[in-house]
Enzyme design. Sequence first.
Site, PDB file in Angstrom:
ATOM      1  CG  HIS A 236      -0.383  -3.210   0.011  1.00 29.03           C
ATOM      2  ND1 HIS A 236      -1.322  -4.201   0.119  1.00 29.03           N
ATOM      3  CD2 HIS A 236       0.448  -3.596  -0.987  1.00 29.03           C
ATOM      4  CE1 HIS A 236      -1.063  -5.145  -0.775  1.00 29.03           C
ATOM      5  NE2 HIS A 236       0.018  -4.799  -1.459  1.00 29.03           N
ATOM      6  NE  ARG A 256      -5.789  -7.523  -3.369  1.00 31.91           N
ATOM      7  CZ  ARG A 256      -5.300  -6.325  -3.670  1.00 31.91           C
ATOM      8  NH1 ARG A 256      -5.926  -5.560  -4.542  1.00 31.91           N
ATOM      9  NH2 ARG A 256      -4.193  -5.895  -3.102  1.00 31.91           N
TER      10      ARG A 256
END
Lengths: 601, 267
Positions: A236, A256
Site C-alpha cells: 500500500h 487521497r
Amino acid sequence: MDKYQTFEYDVVVIGAGGAGLRAAIESSANGAKTALVCKSLLGKAHTVMAEGGMAAALANVESRDSWKTHFRDTMRGGKFLNQWRMAQLHAQEAPDRVRELESWGAVFDRTKDGRILQRNFGGHTYPRLAHVGDRTGLEMIRTLQDKGIHSGIDVHMEVTIRWILKDGNRVAGCFGYQRESGRFVVYKAKAIVLATGGIGRSWEITSNSWEYTADGHAMALWAGADLIDMEFVQFHPTGMVWPPSVRGTLITEGVRGEGGVLLNGKRERFMFNYIPDMFKGEFAETEEEANQWMAQTLAGERPTARRPPELLTRDVVARAIRREIRDGRGSPHGGVFLDIASRRKAEDIKKKLPSMYHQFKELADVDITTDPMEVGPTCHYAMGGVRVNPETQESTVPGLFAAGEVGGGMHGANRLGGNSLSDLLVFGKRAGEHAAKKAKEVSQGTINADEVNRVAAEALKFFGDEQGENPYAIHEELRLMMQSLVGIVRTDEDLRAALAKIGEYRARAAKAKVGGNIQYNPGWHLALDLKNMLDISEAVTKAALERTESRGGHTREDFPETDKEWGKVNCVVRQNKDGIQVVREPRPPMPAELEELLKKD
Amino acid sequence: MAEEAILHIYRGNNDKGEMVEYRVPVQPGMVVLDAVHAVQAMYSPDLAVRWNCKAGKCGSCSGEVNGKPRLMCMDRMDKYPAGEPIVIRPIKSFPVMKDLATDVSWNYRVNKKIPPFQMKPVATSLRDADAKSAGSESRRDSATAEPRFSQEEADRVQEFRKCIECYLCQNVCHVLRDHEKHEEFGGPRFFVRVASLEMHPLDCGDRLELVKDQLGLGFCNITRCCTEVCPEHIHITDNAIIPLKERVVDRFYDPIKKLLRIVFPKA
C-alpha cells in the site's frame, strides 16, 4: 485421537472477518450445521482495520457507473491477469451485497438526497466506494457479527486451525488448538471454507496484524490445493513512517480520495511524472487541471477536468513513492508527504477521516488538519491465494473452499482499493452457499487418527529442556529478509538469496524452543506459525523468480518491462514430493463481449 | 526520555499471580503495547496479551496502566515519568485467563440477548425506481427498495457504531466493577448498542422492555465513568443512556400516557 475434543459439523468456516462471517451466515441460511472458528475474539478480525470503503457500482453519485465500468477498472488495475469470471461476478454482485448489508443494519454515509454516498478511490473511474468515514471495515464486521450471532452459527473463538484433515482426496475435517487452554480440537466436517486472510506478517513493514501468518494459504498448499498469483504482494502506498512504533500502520487511500496530494521532500507534487502509458490521457497532467477536478467534485458537479494522478492504482503510486525516496527526494524520516491540510477544511477532515486524525494526533504528534503526514509503502495485501472455481469458490481439493484474501485470482496482479471489502461479501456468500450445497451431497468422511496424532506430536515438539532458539528471533530475521529481498522491487539474485535464507530459517525454526506451558502461550503459537510463514514465503519467492517481467505488484529490476507473453499465463504453486513447485498455466479465454469492454475508451 | 523503561507486569491467572519486573529499551513514540511485545521477544515468549490492529481500531488490547484503563496500543510511554515503574495489569471487571488476557465472554452473552436489527418495511413513496433503472445494470437478486435517510439521521447512530468493543466502559462501570451485577445489568457497551438500534432510522424493533428489565438500565446512576474512558469519545451517558432512560420513563412510568394507552389502546 479420542483424547481430543471432537466436534461434528456440516460446514466449518475458518476465519471470522468479512468473508468468513458472510460465508457462515450463508451456509447456515442454506440449512448446513455451521461452525465459525476464529483466532481472535469475534469482531476483532483484520476486516476491522479496513478504512476507505467497499467498491460497488451503485451509481448513486455518478449515474454513468455500471458493473461494466467496474469490471473494466478491476481488470485494468489487475493488469489483465485477473480470472475474468471472478472480476465479472464481483462487479455484478457487489451492489446487491452493499444493499444487503444496509438491510442488516449498516449505516453508510449519505448523499444529500439520502442515499448511500460513494467516494473516489484509486483506479476507479467514478466515485464508487460506499463508506462510513474512515472506518468502513468496522461497520461491516459489526453488522455481520450482529447478524451472525442470530443465525444459528456456533462460534468458536480463539481457536487456531493447523491442519486440514482429508479422507482420500477430499476434506474430512480440520485440526487445531484452543489458544487459552492449549488443548487440541478436531472438527469433522463435510466442507471447509478457508477465510483466513493474508500473509503480511512475513514482512518487516506491514499494515497486517499478528493474525496474518498465512495459515489458510499454507493449509491449502499442504492439503494439495493449487495456489495462484503468489508473486503479487501489494504494498500500500501510504503507511505511517514515523515514529518507529507505528511504522507500517495504514493510512487510508480515502485521504487521497478526499483530495489529499502527495509531495516529495522538495514539496513538489510528483505524481504527474509517473502516469503509466496505459492510463495516459485519462489523468490530469497539470496541477491546475487536478485542482479543477477537485473543485468540481467538491461542488458536487460532474467533473469536466481529468482525475488527479494521486488516484492512480496502488502499484503505480507505491513504486513512484519508492523512486522519489530512493532518488533522494524523501521527507525527513524516509517517506514522502501526504497533504490534506491545505486541501480541505479542518472540520471536513475530522468528519470524513476521523480515525486518521486521531491516529496521527495520538501516535505521531501530528495534526493532519494543519500539517502534512509522512508516508511510505507498507506490505498490505496478498493478491495471490487459493485457486478456486469462480462460481463456487471450491479449490482443487474437493470440499475445500476459500473466500476473501486467502482466495486467489480475483485481483490479478494488483488489487484496487475498495475491491477487497466487496470481494469478501460477494465471494463469502458464494463460498457459504456452495459449501452448504456440498455438505448436502456428501457424507462425513473418516478422520485418520494417525494423521491427527502425528500433527499433534509435531506441535508439541517446541516444548522440552533442550536448548533452542526463541521463535521471535527467527521471525524477526524472516521479516527483515523478506522486506529487503522479496519487497517492492526484486531481482534474480535477491530472490535466490531469499530461498537460501528460507531454508536456513526452516532448519532453525524446527528446533525452536519455547518456555512455559501450552496455556495461552504466544511464543508457542508463533513457533507453530513460523512453518506457515516460511512455506508461503517460499511460494511467493519461487513464483516471483519464475515471472521474469514486471507487472502490477511484481516489479523485477532485471526485467523492468511488462511482457505480453507473460500476460497470457498465471503462475500456479503446488506442493508435491519434491517440495514447492511453480508451473505456468494459460489464462482461461475471455468471452468476446468482455474483451470488447476492455478495449473501449 | 529514559533509555530504558521499567515495567511491572501481572503474571498469573485468576487465582494467583504476581507482579514481575522487566526492563526494555525505549524508542521514540513507543506505546505500552510495544513495551509488552519487547518483553515477549526478550524475556518471556509466553506472556499472554491480546492485540490486533495496533491503531486503536479493534479494541483488543485493553489493560490497566498505572491503575488507569487504557488501550495499550494508544498509550504513549513518553507521558509516564522516566525512570519510574509502569504498572500494567489486566482489566479488573473480568476474570483473568492468563497475564493480561481476560475472559470477556460475558459480554458476548449479553449481546446475544439483544434482538437484532429489524428493517422497517420501506414505504412505496421512498422507493426510487428511477435510480434502479438509470445507472446500475447490475444483476439483482432481490427486489429491495432503496431506503433513504439523511446524514444528520445517520450521524446520531454512527456515533454509537464507532464502538470498538474494548470493554473499558464495562471495566470502569461501578455496577459491574464494584457491585458485580453481571447477571442483572448489561453495562454501558450494551446501552450504546441498544441505542444504536433504537435510534436507527430504518429499524422497527422494540428493545425498551429488554433494556429496562433484563439489562437493568435503572442501576446506572449516571456517574459518567464510562464516557470518560471511551477511547472513541462516544458520549455514552448523554447520547445513549439518558435518552434510553427517558424513553423507558415515557413508556413505563408516565401515568398520563399509561392512561391514554388504556383508553386508546391502538393509539
